[in-house]
Design an enzyme around this catalytic site. Structure first.
Site, PDB file in Angstrom:
ATOM      1  N   TYR A   1      -7.569  20.952   5.587  1.00 57.26           N
ATOM      2  CA  TYR A   1      -6.569  19.880   5.704  1.00 57.26           C
ATOM      3  C   TYR A   1      -5.180  20.484   5.913  1.00 57.26           C
ATOM      4  CZ  TYR A   1      -3.594  15.927   4.401  1.00 57.26           C
ATOM      5  OH  TYR A   1      -2.627  14.959   4.393  1.00 57.26           O
TER       6      TYR A   1
ATOM      7  N   SER B   1       5.783  13.625  -0.866  1.00 55.96           N
ATOM      8  CA  SER B   1       5.130  12.742   0.088  1.00 55.96           C
ATOM      9  C   SER B   1       4.707  11.427  -0.552  1.00 55.96           C
ATOM     10  CB  SER B   1       3.892  13.442   0.660  1.00 55.96           C
ATOM     11  OG  SER B   1       3.098  12.554   1.421  1.00 55.96           O
TER      12      SER B   1
ATOM     13  N   GLN C   1       9.651  11.166   0.720  1.00 55.21           N
ATOM     14  CA  GLN C   1       9.237  10.826   2.080  1.00 55.21           C
ATOM     15  C   GLN C   1       8.476   9.511   2.079  1.00 55.21           C
ATOM     16  OE1 GLN C   1       5.684  11.130   2.907  1.00 55.21           O
ATOM     17  NE2 GLN C   1       6.030  10.190   4.913  1.00 55.21           N
TER      18      GLN C   1
ATOM     19  N   TYR D   1       6.209   6.605   4.286  1.00 59.20           N
ATOM     20  CA  TYR D   1       5.477   6.087   5.437  1.00 59.20           C
ATOM     21  C   TYR D   1       5.677   4.584   5.494  1.00 59.20           C
ATOM     22  CZ  TYR D   1       2.863  10.463   5.946  1.00 59.20           C
ATOM     23  OH  TYR D   1       2.511  11.776   6.152  1.00 59.20           O
TER      24      TYR D   1
ATOM     25  N   THR E   1       9.271   8.942   7.817  1.00 57.05           N
ATOM     26  CA  THR E   1       8.441   9.527   8.870  1.00 57.05           C
ATOM     27  C   THR E   1       8.159   8.481   9.942  1.00 57.05           C
ATOM     28  OG1 THR E   1       7.413  11.142   7.395  1.00 57.05           O
ATOM     29  CG2 THR E   1       6.190  10.552   9.377  1.00 57.05           C
TER      30      THR E   1
ATOM     31  N   ARG F   1      -8.002  14.550  13.944  1.00 57.65           N
ATOM     32  CA  ARG F   1      -8.070  15.874  13.332  1.00 57.65           C
ATOM     33  C   ARG F   1      -9.527  16.234  13.109  1.00 57.65           C
ATOM     34  NH1 ARG F   1      -3.377  14.030   9.007  1.00 57.65           N
ATOM     35  NH2 ARG F   1      -1.837  13.481  10.609  1.00 57.65           N
TER      36      ARG F   1
ATOM     37  N   LYS G   1      12.281  11.569  10.314  1.00 58.81           N
ATOM     38  CA  LYS G   1      11.391  12.711  10.592  1.00 58.81           C
ATOM     39  C   LYS G   1      10.427  12.363  11.724  1.00 58.81           C
ATOM     40  CE  LYS G   1       8.118  15.838   8.266  1.00 58.81           C
ATOM     41  NZ  LYS G   1       6.873  15.557   8.992  1.00 58.81           N
TER      42      LYS G   1
ATOM     43  N   HIS H   1       4.956  16.880  13.415  1.00 60.46           N
ATOM     44  CA  HIS H   1       4.037  16.700  12.284  1.00 60.46           C
ATOM     45  C   HIS H   1       3.105  17.905  12.136  1.00 60.46           C
ATOM     46  CE1 HIS H   1       3.288  13.259   9.521  1.00 60.46           C
ATOM     47  NE2 HIS H   1       2.218  13.970   9.219  1.00 60.46           N
TER      48      HIS H   1
ATOM     49  N   ARG I   1      -0.196  17.963  14.049  1.00 56.74           N
ATOM     50  CA  ARG I   1      -1.295  17.166  13.504  1.00 56.74           C
ATOM     51  C   ARG I   1      -1.373  15.764  14.110  1.00 56.74           C
ATOM     52  NH1 ARG I   1      -3.365  18.708   8.730  1.00 56.74           N
ATOM     53  NH2 ARG I   1      -3.283  16.657   7.721  1.00 56.74           N
TER      54      ARG I   1
END
Length: 384
Positions: free
Chosen positions: A27, A109, A131, A133, A159, A168, A255, A279, A282
């Site tokens: 990961y 995060s 951070q 989302y 973000t 991924r 970001k 990122h 990713r």
């Protein structure tokens, strides 16, 4: 058995690979699709050539600087990284403590294992960045913002490049694309790392601390798995940035900026800083590296907005090159996680020490004693 000698970040990576279960190591150490952008982030930094100077007084050197107006021991922050608490038990707390003691910012995060409140309590209220989302549940987003403010976070890092998750392949193969996909193979991977397993057995933090018990209907990992698949909001747009800025009273950092046009929109949004980032390779494989994207964004908005860079920083030389090309500061994600997985808090501290030592030495070889005086003059003309 002799203790492993740690001279560079690569030593920490190799040690982490031995100690962290494969699904969580992968990961950290993987990108999307072919991983070309992930590799380019590092390779493009390494291709930049430095201008060595001699017979210059390089005594009394300083790497001290500022980021978002706050003093830092060097112009580097720890990036927000999900699942750090699965790389090592209580991982976000350990990284926050290492950053606090060293004198650089730590960014927590949204998808951390340790919660905002856990990190605030464990670091004695020392300020860290948070951070965010953007998710479909706007009430949950508002509560996250309120919790970050209540914890004393001076900066919100929003973000913008993850309204959908990139493909991924390693996460898909390891069952990490969805928490409900884990089976016997993943369990065997966990059992193969007794040091990791014992540390995890001693902590109560094994879920997503900012989500479980806070998002509507999410009370445990089973209900989190159901929520996880559709929580991100693909309708994210600049109106949402304005909406968040109005609700947040501190510094706002955007970001995921890669394009000068988006950088100009970030400037118009009233943000205090932006992070040039893909990122960590990713999301969109085939996107340019962060260091390649940086100069055009510096030209577009660099005189009016504080610029940071994230992606590929593995050494103090990388950090110096980012600074020389116009970034006020840079971030480490994988480098810090390698240290965490290898040696816990001490490993994160070692990663910071390695980068600062390399930054100091490289700056000196380029004929400078103060990071604040470093610019593109330290680069060979073809690298500017």
């Amino acid at each position: 058995m002799c203790a492993a000698v740690v001279a560079e970040i690569e030593d920490l990576r190799r040690l982490a690979r031995r100690r962290v279960p494969r699904m969580f190591y992968d990961y950290v150490d993987a990108g999307s699709w072919t991983e070309q952008t992930y590799r380019d982030n590092e390779a493009d930094l390494q291709a930049i050539r430095l201008r060595q100077r001699v017979a210059v007084n390089i005594d009394q050197r300083s790497t001290r600087s500022t980021m978002l107006g706050a003093p830092v021991a060097m112009p580097l922050a720890i990036a927000p990284t999900g699942l750090a608490g699965m790389v090592h038990a209580d991982g976000e707390i350990l990284m926050a403590r290492a950053a606090r003691d060293f004198g650089v910012p730590f960014t927590l995060s949204t998808m951390s294992i340790c919660s905002i409140e856990d990190v605030a309590a464990a670091t004695g209220g020392h300020p860290f960045w948070f951070q965010l989302y953007v998710m479909r549940d706007r009430a949950f987003i508002e509560r996250l913002i309120e919790r970050a403010a209540a914890a004393g976070c001076p900066a919100l890092v929003l973000t913008l490049d993850l309204s959908l998750v990139g493909q991924r392949h390693k996460d898909l193969r390891n069952g990490l694309a969805s928490p409900s996909d884990m089976g016997p193979r993943q369990l065997l991977s966990l059992l193969s790392k007794p040091r990791w397993l014992m540390a995890m057995a001693r902590t109560r933090r094994r879920g997503f601390g900012n989500v479980i018990g806070h998002a509507e209907g999410v009370t445990d990992m089973r209900s989190f798995a159901a929520w996880h698949g559709g929580h991100l909001d693909p309708s994210l747009n600049w109106a949402d940035v304005d909406w968040i800025r109005r609700r947040w009273g501190g510094k706002l950092v955007l970001k995921g900026i890669q394009d000068p046009e988006d950088a100009r929109r970030a400037l118009d949004s009233g943000a205090d800083a932006l992070i040039v980032s893909n990122h960590g390779g990713r999301q969109l494989d085939g996107a340019v590296s962060s260091i390649e994207a940086l100069p055009a964004i510096v030209d577009a908005v660099g005189a009016r907005l504080e610029l940071h860079m994230d992606g590929g920083i593995r050494s103090g030389q990388d950090l110096l090159k980012a600074r020389a090309l116009g970034a006020r500061g840079a971030y480490i994600g994988r480098a810090a996680l390698y240290g965490l997985g290898a040696l816990g808090q001490a490993g994160v501290t070692q990663a910071l020490q390695i980068i600062q030592r390399e930054l100091d030495l490289t700056m000196a070889f380029c004929g400078h004693t103060d990071i604040e005086a470093v610019g593109s003059q330290i680069l060979m003309p073809r690298s500017r």
